[in-house]
Write an enzyme that holds these catalytic residues in place. Structure first.
Site, PDB file in Angstrom:
ATOM      1  N   LYS A  65       0.816  -1.231   0.000  1.00 39.51           N
ATOM      2  CA  LYS A  65       0.000   0.000   0.000  1.00 39.51           C
ATOM      3  C   LYS A  65       0.846   1.277   0.000  1.00 39.51           C
ATOM      4  O   LYS A  65       0.405   2.315  -0.461  1.00 39.51           O
ATOM      5  CB  LYS A  65      -0.970  -0.013   1.182  1.00 39.51           C
ATOM      6  CG  LYS A  65      -2.057  -1.055   1.010  1.00 39.51           C
ATOM      7  CD  LYS A  65      -3.104  -1.036   2.088  1.00 39.51           C
ATOM      8  CE  LYS A  65      -4.139  -2.120   1.771  1.00 39.51           C
ATOM      9  NZ  LYS A  65      -5.350  -2.020   2.546  1.00 39.51           N
ATOM     10  N   ASP A 101     -10.080   2.464   1.711  1.00 41.48           N
ATOM     11  CA  ASP A 101     -10.234   1.754   2.993  1.00 41.48           C
ATOM     12  C   ASP A 101     -10.879   2.671   4.033  1.00 41.48           C
ATOM     13  O   ASP A 101     -11.617   2.214   4.907  1.00 41.48           O
ATOM     14  CB  ASP A 101      -8.866   1.307   3.537  1.00 41.48           C
ATOM     15  CG  ASP A 101      -8.254   0.180   2.722  1.00 41.48           C
ATOM     16  OD1 ASP A 101      -9.010  -0.660   2.202  1.00 41.48           O
ATOM     17  OD2 ASP A 101      -7.017   0.142   2.607  1.00 41.48           O
ATOM     18  N   GLY A 125      -2.661  -3.572  16.973  1.00 38.21           N
ATOM     19  CA  GLY A 125      -1.974  -3.771  15.695  1.00 38.21           C
ATOM     20  C   GLY A 125      -1.524  -2.454  15.100  1.00 38.21           C
ATOM     21  O   GLY A 125      -2.047  -1.387  15.439  1.00 38.21           O
TER      22      GLY A 125
HETATM   23  P1  ATR Z   1       2.204  -5.501   7.881  1.00 38.67           P
HETATM   24  O1  ATR Z   1       2.772  -5.382   9.294  1.00 38.67           O
HETATM   25  O2  ATR Z   1       3.180  -6.078   6.902  1.00 38.67           O
HETATM   26  O3  ATR Z   1       1.519  -4.277   7.402  1.00 38.67           O
HETATM   27  P2  ATR Z   1      -0.303  -6.617   8.521  1.00 38.67           P
HETATM   28  O4  ATR Z   1      -0.886  -7.967   8.248  1.00 38.67           O
HETATM   29  O5  ATR Z   1      -1.021  -5.438   8.039  1.00 38.67           O
HETATM   30  O6  ATR Z   1       1.151  -6.665   7.959  1.00 38.67           O
HETATM   31  O7  ATR Z   1      -0.077  -6.427  10.068  1.00 38.67           O
HETATM   32  C1  ATR Z   1       0.121  -7.448  10.904  1.00 38.67           C
HETATM   33  C2  ATR Z   1      -0.182  -6.964  12.320  1.00 38.67           C
HETATM   34  O8  ATR Z   1      -0.485  -8.083  13.122  1.00 38.67           O
HETATM   35  C3  ATR Z   1       0.988  -6.248  12.959  1.00 38.67           C
HETATM   36  O9  ATR Z   1       0.512  -5.258  13.830  1.00 38.67           O
HETATM   37  C4  ATR Z   1       1.648  -7.400  13.733  1.00 38.67           C
HETATM   38  O10 ATR Z   1       2.404  -7.000  14.825  1.00 38.67           O
HETATM   39  P3  ATR Z   1       3.977  -6.666  14.648  1.00 38.67           P
HETATM   40  O11 ATR Z   1       4.038  -5.259  14.145  1.00 38.67           O
HETATM   41  O12 ATR Z   1       4.541  -6.839  16.003  1.00 38.67           O
HETATM   42  O13 ATR Z   1       4.510  -7.663  13.645  1.00 38.67           O
HETATM   43  C5  ATR Z   1       0.420  -8.127  14.220  1.00 38.67           C
HETATM   44  N1  ATR Z   1       0.726  -9.508  14.573  1.00 38.67           N
HETATM   45  C6  ATR Z   1       0.963 -10.544  13.727  1.00 38.67           C
HETATM   46  N2  ATR Z   1       1.210 -11.671  14.419  1.00 38.67           N
HETATM   47  C7  ATR Z   1       1.129 -11.357  15.743  1.00 38.67           C
HETATM   48  C8  ATR Z   1       1.275 -12.079  16.956  1.00 38.67           C
HETATM   49  N3  ATR Z   1       1.565 -13.403  16.959  1.00 38.67           N
HETATM   50  N4  ATR Z   1       1.103 -11.423  18.124  1.00 38.67           N
HETATM   51  C9  ATR Z   1       0.802 -10.107  18.143  1.00 38.67           C
HETATM   52  N5  ATR Z   1       0.656  -9.357  17.020  1.00 38.67           N
HETATM   53  C10 ATR Z   1       0.813  -9.969  15.833  1.00 38.67           C
END
Ligand code: ATR
Length: 264
Positions: A65, A101, A125
């Protein structure tokens, strides 16, 4: 025949083709919409295909994005302020990036007849969709936005962009009216490890995820006596706005459309 795509990585889960192809048929538009998985170094080339009209437009999902922005001529004010583009149009010789969005989220909340004004929001998140949600919440004049992300640094980066948000540590649950799961936790039936005993009832639990329709996050919220909503309408309305931008037609949003998304 016109050609549209959604680009992302991974992309398998995307239901955008189903929705747009259905609307093409319904509106007698001679076009096809497909999903395509790209690597980061392929994005520029792909966008250039829109510039030379091999492709007529595309949606953009995680993690591109922001990646697409340098390859565009212009951004809508919303895309500019969130630095997030999910829809690309070719208008008067220019590639324009939009962010639908934001309206998608706003319309999804409006549909609940929920007035978010002066409400206290907790977002879990800090991924790709969060800037759009924060932007929409600010437009709705919420009183406070608190953000919690496993990786603190990413939350801090968002604060550079939206300086009014407050950050709390992952696992900390302050008082709120609406809690939004914007993490990817729940896509594979995982449970978010948050302490729910003090949350109580009468709140709104919102999950950006719509497949599965009811994540453990929403199940737990419901068990505690809270209103719950998944991300289905946000998804449908962001697609609705993209369709409107490309074809100048408002496609239908009804039970048939929602059932399309249930089939998977
Ligand atoms: P991106 O970070 O590439 O934009 P996303 O799918 O939009 O991808 O975001 C994933 C979100 O889920 C992030 O906030 C991620 O937290 P991190 O920034 O710490 O990676 C969160 N997330 C994914 N797996 C997680 C887990 N096991 N526990 C807590 N948060 C998680």
């Amino acid at each position: 025949m016109k050609k549209y795509f959604v680009i992302g990585n991974p992309i398998n889960h995307s239901l955008s083709p189903k929705l747009h192809n259905h609307w093409f048929k319904q509106n007698n538009i001679n076009a096809v919409y497909e999903k395509i998985k790209l690597e980061e170094n392929e994005v520029k080339n792909f966008i250039n295909k829109i510039r030379n009209q091999e492709i007529n437009g595309c949606n953009v999902t995680v993690p591109f994005k922001k990646t697409v922005i340098p390859f565009l001529n212009k951004l809508s004010p919303e895309a500019e302020q969130t630095q997030s583009v999910n829809t690309i149009c070719f208008n008067n010789g220019e590639l324009v990036g939009h962010n639908t969005d934001i309206v998608g989220f706003q319309k999804a909340i409006n549909k609940l007849n929920y007035n978010a004004k002066n409400k206290k929001i907790l977002i879990l998140g800090a991924g790709g969709v969060v800037p759009s949600i924060i932007f929409a919440l600010n437009k709705m004049e919420v009183s406070q936005i608190i953000l919690s992300n496993r990786t603190y640094k990413k939350a801090e980066n968002l604060k550079l962009q939206f300086n009014k948000i407050n950050i709390v540590n992952w696992g900390e649950i302050p008082e709120f009216d609406i809690i939004i799961n914007a993490t990817s936790l729940g896509l594979n039936n995982e449970t978010i490890d948050i302490e729910t005993s003090n949350i109580g009832h009468g709140k709104l639990f919102y999950d950006v995820i719509y497949n599965p329709a009811e994540t453990n996050f929403l199940k737990n919220g419901k068990k505690l006596g809270n209103q719950t909503e998944n991300g289905k309408f946000m998804f449908v309305y962001q697609a609705f706005e993209a369709f409107k931008l490309w074809h100048n037609i408002e496609p239908s949003v009804n039970n048939q459309i929602l059932n399309l998304l249930n089939d998977d």
